[in-house]
Design an enzyme around this catalytic site. Structure first.
Site, PDB file in Angstrom:
ATOM      1  N   LEU A   1      47.118  43.387  42.563  1.00 14.74           N
ATOM      2  CA  LEU A   1      47.665  44.592  43.194  1.00 14.74           C
ATOM      3  C   LEU A   1      47.345  45.852  42.408  1.00 14.74           C
ATOM      4  O   LEU A   1      47.130  46.915  43.003  1.00 14.74           O
ATOM      5  CB  LEU A   1      49.187  44.455  43.356  1.00 14.74           C
ATOM      6  CG  LEU A   1      49.674  43.380  44.326  1.00 14.74           C
ATOM      7  CD1 LEU A   1      51.192  43.310  44.325  1.00 14.74           C
ATOM      8  CD2 LEU A   1      49.153  43.643  45.730  1.00 14.74           C
TER       9      LEU A   1
ATOM     10  N   GLN B   1      46.377  47.596  38.108  1.00 11.36           N
ATOM     11  CA  GLN B   1      46.139  47.462  36.675  1.00 11.36           C
ATOM     12  C   GLN B   1      46.743  48.666  35.982  1.00 11.36           C
ATOM     13  O   GLN B   1      46.475  49.811  36.364  1.00 11.36           O
ATOM     14  CB  GLN B   1      44.629  47.368  36.394  1.00 11.36           C
ATOM     15  CG  GLN B   1      44.266  47.133  34.949  1.00 11.36           C
ATOM     16  CD  GLN B   1      44.518  45.705  34.505  1.00 11.36           C
ATOM     17  OE1 GLN B   1      44.378  44.781  35.310  1.00 11.36           O
ATOM     18  NE2 GLN B   1      44.897  45.516  33.254  1.00 11.36           N
ATOM     19  N   GLY B   2      47.572  48.407  34.964  1.00  9.14           N
ATOM     20  CA  GLY B   2      48.229  49.479  34.245  1.00  9.14           C
ATOM     21  C   GLY B   2      47.897  49.464  32.773  1.00  9.14           C
ATOM     22  O   GLY B   2      47.081  48.668  32.295  1.00  9.14           O
ATOM     23  N   THR B   3      48.544  50.366  32.010  1.00 12.11           N
ATOM     24  CA  THR B   3      48.303  50.470  30.574  1.00 12.11           C
ATOM     25  C   THR B   3      48.811  49.239  29.840  1.00 12.11           C
ATOM     26  O   THR B   3      48.170  48.741  28.915  1.00 12.11           O
ATOM     27  CB  THR B   3      48.976  51.731  30.030  1.00 12.11           C
ATOM     28  OG1 THR B   3      48.513  52.859  30.769  1.00 12.11           O
ATOM     29  CG2 THR B   3      48.677  51.910  28.552  1.00 12.11           C
TER      30      THR B   3
ATOM     31  N   GLU C   1      48.842  44.011  34.122  1.00 10.12           N
ATOM     32  CA  GLU C   1      48.391  44.022  35.506  1.00 10.12           C
ATOM     33  C   GLU C   1      49.438  43.361  36.393  1.00 10.12           C
ATOM     34  O   GLU C   1      50.308  42.624  35.919  1.00 10.12           O
ATOM     35  CB  GLU C   1      47.043  43.314  35.639  1.00 10.12           C
ATOM     36  CG  GLU C   1      47.065  41.853  35.235  1.00 10.12           C
ATOM     37  CD  GLU C   1      45.716  41.193  35.388  1.00 10.12           C
ATOM     38  OE1 GLU C   1      44.816  41.850  35.971  1.00 10.12           O
ATOM     39  OE2 GLU C   1      45.557  40.038  34.959  1.00 10.12           O
ATOM     40  N   VAL C   2      49.302  43.635  37.690  1.00  7.40           N
ATOM     41  CA  VAL C   2      50.251  43.117  38.679  1.00  7.40           C
ATOM     42  C   VAL C   2      49.474  42.266  39.680  1.00  7.40           C
ATOM     43  O   VAL C   2      48.464  42.711  40.233  1.00  7.40           O
ATOM     44  CB  VAL C   2      50.998  44.254  39.395  1.00  7.40           C
ATOM     45  CG1 VAL C   2      51.987  43.684  40.396  1.00  7.40           C
ATOM     46  CG2 VAL C   2      51.706  45.143  38.392  1.00  7.40           C
TER      47      VAL C   2
ATOM     48  N   ASP D   1      61.453  58.341  34.554  1.00  7.59           N
ATOM     49  CA  ASP D   1      60.065  58.411  35.020  1.00  7.59           C
ATOM     50  C   ASP D   1      60.015  58.379  36.549  1.00  7.59           C
ATOM     51  O   ASP D   1      59.212  57.663  37.149  1.00  7.59           O
ATOM     52  CB  ASP D   1      59.250  57.255  34.438  1.00  7.59           C
ATOM     53  CG  ASP D   1      57.746  57.478  34.564  1.00  7.59           C
ATOM     54  OD1 ASP D   1      57.344  58.654  34.757  1.00  7.59           O
ATOM     55  OD2 ASP D   1      56.982  56.496  34.478  1.00  7.59           O
TER      56      ASP D   1
END
Length: 640
Positions: free
Chosen positions: A30, A32-34, A37-38, A142
């Protein structure tokens, strides 16, 4: 050494994958983050789609554990639900509820901006979610459209509490965190700040962005954006409602002490029209009161009820609790998507069964039996359309309108429904009918059954203009209508009974066709009888009340036995006169014709012209002498 390390990593990855794939099937990625990932996956037992956040264990991910603790304590319909936690030596797999609608940012980018009605709906759900967090002492820090998801129904799902923290009342925070365009002015100061006030500021920026499609504080550099945020100046050239501008202005107040709280926001005028209360949690009190139906279903799957209760009570977020929460979620979705009866239709159905004074077009069923016999007051206005004549009918209070007192029960008259009007007499041609019935000169009288003449309340009586009625007559004789005068002086719970013996009508069939349309319904027949033969209207004296003149409808008598159902749905035919009466009439007509031929030479003083072509004998006395004369069909004979 490097080869041995590679083998260890391979074994570790195989073990990590087995811990995950034992319960879930990975479908796709779904995002990709810092920090990781999801993945999109499917639960093998319930086939529920879930989002799995894979976070490697490292020093950079020191905030993973606080986020997990925050997610464990949150249970709200507008917050992403934590379902399962798989902790291994290298990774932490966080299984979350999957929001199929995607991010709010994608929705805004797709349409440019959102309509004010949609902004109102989504913003209210955000306020409820944030209010729930603040009541539990949790601040998000946030808030932005990327961290606001939408479910399959388009409702808000707040997610990503990676920067969130728990605080107590009056506690100040010092860490600068957040996304620059959504940061509050106090974050740029070298002193502590209130985390709740910063969430309210970010909420105002999100609302502005939803309604306009632009950020209120934007620039090409960090310093430019910072100066705009501190100044609190933003464009107001967009066409928004004054109420919405008022909410944005209050949320984007530079001074955090003057900024409203989420409890104050919930009471804003812009958010009050639907008076919707904060929604309850889907999993409220699941620890102490598990759903019995889900417990039975999981028992069929092989789970131990004691193990289920223990997992829910201690909030283990293991495979057992994950299965329970997924089944609970599916049950909630089914309840929301189940089609329920429409309140407006039910209301129409209820209203259709209640009496009303409005004119409506309705159909009387054959099984519906009228409770009271009523008169009918037709409107004077009639319309002709495509060979049909329609008349609007009003309902009069229930009164007794019967000719046979023995077979017809009495009906009490409700004082509230009675319209006080006295109809003293009616004029039919040249014959005056008084309140008491009179016999005709021929001494003929017909026995009439009890007829209930009533109209459909709130309906239109429709009769076809044509020769339908004339064809259905057959050999039946033409019978006159029966008119009664209605006196309603005694209205307070009294019963009115009147025996009416109607006279024979001298009106010709040609004159009878000039009357009004009417509807006649008998005691045993439930169908509407549409007839063409009509009667002239009443004339009234000393009328008390308003409305059109009472017009009595023509009825055709029938045998009382046939009124109990033998003629159900069919027209009534008029019985022929008794045999002796027909023989006497034939002999009388022959005698009159013989006397006419024998006495044709006598002087004629007066001739009688009957209007209905019937053989009537009229007795008169002479004007000049003491001897009377007898007239038969225009021939004058000396009296004996």
């Amino acid at each position: 050494m490097k080869r041995w390390q590679a083998c260890q990593d391979l074994r570790s990855n195989t073990f990590e994958d087995a811990a995950l794939t034992e319960h879930y099937e990975i479908l796709t990625t779904l995002g990709q983050g810092t920090f990781g990932e999801v993945k999109l996956a499917s639960h093998l037992v319930t086939q529920t789609k879930v989002a799995i956040k894979i976070l490697p264990k490292s020093r950079k991910n020191s905030l993973v554990q606080p986020e997990i603790e925050i997610m464990k304590s949150l249970d709200h319909p507008h917050i992403i639900k934590l379902l399962h936690i798989i902790d291994t030596t290298r990774n932490i797999f966080i299984v979350l509820e999957h929001a199929v609608g995607g991010e709010l940012m994608s929705r805004i980018e797709e349409f440019g901006y959102l309509a004010e009605v949609e902004c109102h709906r989504l913003f209210k759900q955000l306020v409820y979610a944030l209010q729930y967090c603040h009541e539990k002492g949790i601040v998000h820090r946030d808030l932005k459209p990327e961290n606001i998801l939408l479910d399959h129904r388009g409702n808000v799902k707040l997610t990503d509490f990676g920067l969130g923290t728990k605080i107590i009342m009056g506690q100040k925070l010092v860490t600068f965190c957040g996304t620059l365009p959504y940061c509050a002015p106090e974050l740029f100061e070298d002193r502590g700040y209130d985390g709740r006030a910063t969430d309210v500021w970010s909420l105002g920026v999100v609302l502005y962005f939803m309604a306009t499609g632009c950020l209120p504080f934007n620039g090409y550099s960090y310093e430019a954006i910072k100066q705009k945020i501190i100044a609190g100046k933003y464009p107001r050239s967009f066409s928004l409602s004054p109420e919405l501008w008022e909410v944005i202005a209050k949320l984007l107040t530079v001074n955090p002490g003057e900024r409203p709280t989420v409890h104050d926001i919930a009471r804003f005028k812009w958010l009050k029209p639907d008076n919707e209360a904060s929604p309850a949690s889907l999993g409220e009190n699941i620890e102490s009161h598990p759903d019995p139906s889900i417990m039975v279903l999981m028992g069929v799957m092989g789970y131990n009820p004691g193990e289920i209760r223990e997992s829910l009570r201690e909030k283990k977020f293991d495979q057992v609790m994950a299965t329970y929460l997924m089944l609970k979620q599916q049950s909630a979705w089914e309840n929301k998507t189940t089609k329920k009866p429409d309140p407006r239709l039910c209301d129409r159905m209820l209203r259709s069964t209640e009496p009303t004074i409005k004119n409506q077009t309705s159909v009387r069923r054959a099984s519906s039996v009228p409770t009271h016999s009523t008169f009918s007051l037709p409107n004077e206005s009639e319309s002709l359309e495509k060979g049909k004549r329609t008349t609007m009918s009003h309902s009069m209070p229930p009164t007794r309108n019967c000719f046979n007192e023995e077979t017809t029960p009495l009906h009490s008259i409700c004082p509230q429904l009675v319209q006080k009007a006295h109809y003293r007499r009616s004029i039919w041609g040249e014959t005056e009918i008084s309140d008491t019935s009179e016999e005709s000169s021929t001494g003929e009288s017909l026995e009439h059954p009890s007829l209930k003449i009533h109209t459909l309340q709130t309906s239109m009586g429709v009769s076809k203009a044509g020769s339908t009625y004339s064809k259905s007559k057959g050999s039946s004789q033409c019978v006159s209508s029966h008119h009664t005068s209605v006196e309603e002086d005694q209205c307070e719970g009294t019963n009115i009974s009147r025996e009416i013996n109607p006279p024979l009508s001298p009106v010709s069939p040609q004159e009878n066709l000039m009357g009004q349309l009417h509807i006649v319904t008998t005691a045993g027949s439930m169908d509407i009888m549409n007839t063409q033969v009509t009667s002239p209207p009443f004339s009234r004296k000393e009328a008390k009340g308003e409305g059109p003149a009472l017009q009595q409808r023509e009825s055709r008598p029938s045998s009382p036995n046939t009124l109990q159902g033998h003629l159900h749905g069919r027209r009534q035919t008029v019985p022929q006169a008794p045999f002796q009466r027909r023989v006497w009439r034939t002999l009388r007509n022959g005698l009159i014709r013989g006397l006419r031929t024998l006495c044709c030479c006598l002087p004629i003083e007066r001739r009688v012209h009957p209007t209905n072509n019937r053989d009537l004998a009229v007795s008169q006395k002479s004007h000049g002498g003491s001897h009377g004369i007898r007239a038969f069909r225009g021939t004058v004979l000396p009296e004996k």
